[in-house]
Design a protein around this motif. Structure first.
Motif, mmCIF file in Angstrom:
data_model
loop_
_atom_site.group_PDB
_atom_site.id
_atom_site.type_symbol
_atom_site.label_atom_id
_atom_site.label_comp_id
_atom_site.label_asym_id
_atom_site.label_seq_id
_atom_site.Cartn_x
_atom_site.Cartn_y
_atom_site.Cartn_z
ATOM 1 N N UNK A 281 -3.796 5.734 16.147
ATOM 2 C CA UNK A 281 -5.220 5.770 15.815
ATOM 3 C C UNK A 281 -6.069 5.506 17.056
ATOM 4 N N UNK A 282 -5.700 4.500 17.849
ATOM 5 C CA UNK A 282 -6.466 4.199 19.063
ATOM 6 C C UNK A 282 -6.446 5.381 20.027
ATOM 7 N N UNK A 283 -5.264 5.963 20.210
ATOM 8 C CA UNK A 283 -5.141 7.110 21.113
ATOM 9 C C UNK A 283 -5.972 8.290 20.601
ATOM 10 N N UNK A 284 -5.940 8.510 19.298
ATOM 11 C CA UNK A 284 -6.701 9.603 18.700
ATOM 12 C C UNK A 284 -8.203 9.381 18.878
ATOM 13 N N UNK A 285 -8.664 8.171 18.622
ATOM 14 C CA UNK A 285 -10.085 7.857 18.771
ATOM 15 C C UNK A 285 -10.519 8.055 20.223
ATOM 16 N N UNK A 286 -9.739 7.532 21.159
ATOM 17 C CA UNK A 286 -10.087 7.665 22.570
ATOM 18 C C UNK A 286 -10.127 9.125 22.998
ATOM 19 N N UNK A 287 -9.119 9.901 22.584
ATOM 20 C CA UNK A 287 -9.076 11.319 22.954
ATOM 21 C C UNK A 287 -10.242 12.085 22.343
ATOM 22 N N UNK A 288 -10.539 11.802 21.081
ATOM 23 C CA UNK A 288 -11.645 12.489 20.406
ATOM 24 C C UNK A 288 -12.971 12.170 21.072
ATOM 25 N N UNK A 289 -13.202 10.902 21.364
ATOM 26 C CA UNK A 289 -14.456 10.527 22.022
ATOM 27 C C UNK A 289 -14.584 11.189 23.390
ATOM 28 N N UNK A 290 -13.501 11.211 24.134
ATOM 29 C CA UNK A 290 -13.539 11.823 25.461
ATOM 30 C C UNK A 290 -13.798 13.328 25.365
ATOM 31 N N UNK A 291 -13.118 13.990 24.431
ATOM 32 C CA UNK A 291 -13.330 15.432 24.238
ATOM 33 C C UNK A 291 -14.783 15.721 23.881
ATOM 34 N N UNK A 292 -15.317 14.953 22.959
ATOM 35 C CA UNK A 292 -16.709 15.183 22.537
ATOM 36 C C UNK A 292 -17.694 14.870 23.650
ATOM 37 N N UNK A 293 -17.374 13.859 24.439
ATOM 38 C CA UNK A 293 -18.239 13.519 25.568
ATOM 39 C C UNK A 293 -18.259 14.659 26.577
ATOM 40 N N UNK A 294 -17.074 15.212 26.874
ATOM 41 C CA UNK A 294 -16.983 16.329 27.816
ATOM 42 C C UNK A 294 -17.692 17.572 27.287
ATOM 43 N N UNK A 295 -17.615 17.787 25.979
ATOM 44 C CA UNK A 295 -18.201 18.984 25.376
ATOM 45 C C UNK A 295 -19.712 18.883 25.172
ATOM 46 N N UNK A 296 -20.245 17.681 25.214
ATOM 47 C CA UNK A 296 -21.678 17.494 24.961
ATOM 48 C C UNK A 296 -22.487 18.059 26.130
ATOM 49 N N UNK A 297 -23.497 18.821 25.801
ATOM 50 C CA UNK A 297 -24.359 19.347 26.873
ATOM 51 C C UNK A 297 -25.102 18.191 27.570
#
Length: 92
Positions: free
Chosen positions: A25-41
């Motif tokens: 769960x921690x790894x998933x949350x961290x990866x998801x947040x990072x992906x969304x941060x990178x994808x955010x304009x």
């Protein structure tokens, strides 16, 4: 809270923290947040601010668990020191 209570609490926290599902769960949350941060304009300051808040919240519970684990270690040291002192007194 007694040192024994703090030690028990740390054992419970360690069991939760090291549980495979919790690690996943921690790894998933961290990866998801990072992906969304990178994808955010870059121009979307509101989304970036929101993601930053989520990242900080994620870090808060990480730090909470680390504090509980560290406190348990200190409590165990206190228990061990007390036992040692008692043993020394009883040997006299």
């Amino acid at each position: 809270m007694t040192p024994e209570d703090r030690t028990r609490r740390a054992v419970m926290a360690r069991n939760i923290w090291n549980d495979p599902v919790m690690k996943e769960a921690r790894a998933h949350i961290e990866a998801t947040l990072l992906e969304r941060f990178k994808a955010a304009p870059i121009s979307d300051s509101e989304q970036l601010r929101w993601l930053r808040m989520l990242m900080e919240a994620h870090e808060v519970y990480n730090k909470f668990f680390q504090r509980v684990l560290n406190d348990g270690t200190l409590a165990q040291m206190e228990i061990d020191r007390r036992k040692t002192l008692t043993e020394r007194v009883l040997r006299r």
